[in-house]
Design a protein around this motif. Structure first.
Motif, mmCIF file in Angstrom:
data_model
loop_
_atom_site.group_PDB
_atom_site.id
_atom_site.type_symbol
_atom_site.label_atom_id
_atom_site.label_comp_id
_atom_site.label_asym_id
_atom_site.label_seq_id
_atom_site.Cartn_x
_atom_site.Cartn_y
_atom_site.Cartn_z
ATOM 1 N N SER A 22 -33.823 80.215 -4.188
ATOM 2 C CA SER A 22 -34.215 81.547 -3.967
ATOM 3 C C SER A 22 -34.632 81.617 -2.415
ATOM 4 O O SER A 22 -35.262 80.941 -1.865
ATOM 5 N N TRP A 23 -34.298 82.776 -1.809
ATOM 6 C CA TRP A 23 -34.683 83.300 -0.489
ATOM 7 C C TRP A 23 -35.688 84.646 -0.485
ATOM 8 O O TRP A 23 -35.394 85.379 -1.521
ATOM 9 N N GLU A 24 -36.329 84.696 0.407
ATOM 10 C CA GLU A 24 -37.033 86.243 1.013
ATOM 11 C C GLU A 24 -36.244 86.740 1.876
ATOM 12 O O GLU A 24 -36.029 86.051 2.984
ATOM 13 N N LEU A 25 -36.133 88.194 1.668
ATOM 14 C CA LEU A 25 -35.704 88.871 2.803
ATOM 15 C C LEU A 25 -36.895 89.733 3.515
ATOM 16 O O LEU A 25 -37.872 89.989 3.128
ATOM 17 N N GLY A 26 -36.228 90.176 4.866
ATOM 18 C CA GLY A 26 -37.167 91.208 5.652
ATOM 19 C C GLY A 26 -36.358 91.892 6.375
ATOM 20 O O GLY A 26 -34.880 91.487 6.488
ATOM 21 N N PHE A 27 -36.667 93.009 6.609
ATOM 22 C CA PHE A 27 -35.867 94.100 7.609
ATOM 23 C C PHE A 27 -36.816 94.880 8.434
ATOM 24 O O PHE A 27 -37.868 95.235 7.912
ATOM 25 N N ALA A 28 -35.886 95.437 9.543
ATOM 26 C CA ALA A 28 -36.687 96.571 10.092
ATOM 27 C C ALA A 28 -35.679 97.224 11.036
ATOM 28 O O ALA A 28 -34.740 96.384 11.550
ATOM 29 N N VAL A 29 -35.962 98.628 11.117
ATOM 30 C CA VAL A 29 -35.107 99.150 11.953
ATOM 31 C C VAL A 29 -35.826 100.182 12.807
ATOM 32 O O VAL A 29 -36.965 100.496 12.408
ATOM 33 N N LEU A 30 -35.405 100.396 14.065
ATOM 34 C CA LEU A 30 -36.098 101.257 15.103
ATOM 35 C C LEU A 30 -36.360 102.587 14.427
ATOM 36 O O LEU A 30 -35.364 103.051 13.675
ATOM 37 N N SER A 31 -37.422 103.008 14.788
ATOM 38 C CA SER A 31 -37.962 104.564 13.915
ATOM 39 C C SER A 31 -36.754 105.400 14.249
ATOM 40 O O SER A 31 -36.549 106.489 13.569
ATOM 41 N N GLU A 32 -36.302 105.580 15.590
ATOM 42 C CA GLU A 32 -35.264 106.728 16.071
ATOM 43 C C GLU A 32 -34.008 106.365 15.119
ATOM 44 O O GLU A 32 -33.138 107.489 15.240
ATOM 45 N N CYS A 33 -33.666 104.998 14.486
ATOM 46 C CA CYS A 33 -32.478 105.022 13.940
ATOM 47 C C CYS A 33 -32.717 105.134 12.379
ATOM 48 O O CYS A 33 -31.657 105.050 11.610
#
Length: 182
Positions: A93-104
């Protein structure tokens, strides 16, 4: 080891030394991480953390970090990150994370990048399960995980100390057989 996955609107590529200034700025941006308990403020510490994830010959990676870039951008400017790390190795099992710049944000880039990451997890790494967690107040993160086919399995009551109060945390997951049917 350089890896690239191409989608319709975006591509994700493994983080390289050249991406670390962007990663440092992104990870230290308190606006992007406003739902986290703590945010690192030292960009050099962030760069060192990501360097420690770089692939080493003959070692099985603990984490995979990717930069998100738009396909229609000739400058190849990074707009976010998507990543995963070993959650419970023997359970696959793996854990994921993510983030995108606010303007995108709000253009489907995070969802598409997360789908590409899940495809990598299940097809290349033979993962059995991928999990994700978020502050219960982080409506956008929760919606993204549901949008890519993850199921909210649990609410960890008062799990996070956030904004000077105890806050619930959502726990999401998707199994290999569920992803194949998406």
């Amino acid at each position: 080891m350089y890896i690239e996955f191409v989608g319709e609107k975006i591509k994700i590529t493994t983080v390289t030394e050249q991406d670390l200034d962007f990663i440092g700025q992104l990870e230290c941006d308190t606006n992007i991480w406003s739902f986290e308990e703590t945010v690192e403020t030292d960009e050099e510490k962030v760069r060192e953390k990501y360097r420690s994830h770089f692939a080493v010959a003959d070692e099985k990676p603990y984490a995979y970090d990717f930069v998100i870039r738009r396909m229609d951008d000739p400058e190849d400017t990074p707009i976010g990150i998507v990543q995963m790390w070993s959650y419970v190795d023997y359970r696959k099992s793996w854990e994921l994370g993510f983030a995108v710049l606010s303007e995108c944000a709000g253009n489907g880039y995070g969802s598409e990048a997360t789908r590409l990451l899940l495809q990598f997890a299940f097809q290349e790494l033979q993962a059995h399960k991928v999990v994700g967690m978020c502050n219960s107040q982080n409506v956008r993160s929760a919606a993204l995980m549901q949008h890519v086919g993850m199921t909210r399995e649990a609410v960890f009551q008062e799990e996070l100390w956030w904004n000077n109060q105890w806050t619930d945390q959502y726990f999401f997951s998707i199994l290999d057989r569920e992803f194949k049917s998406v």
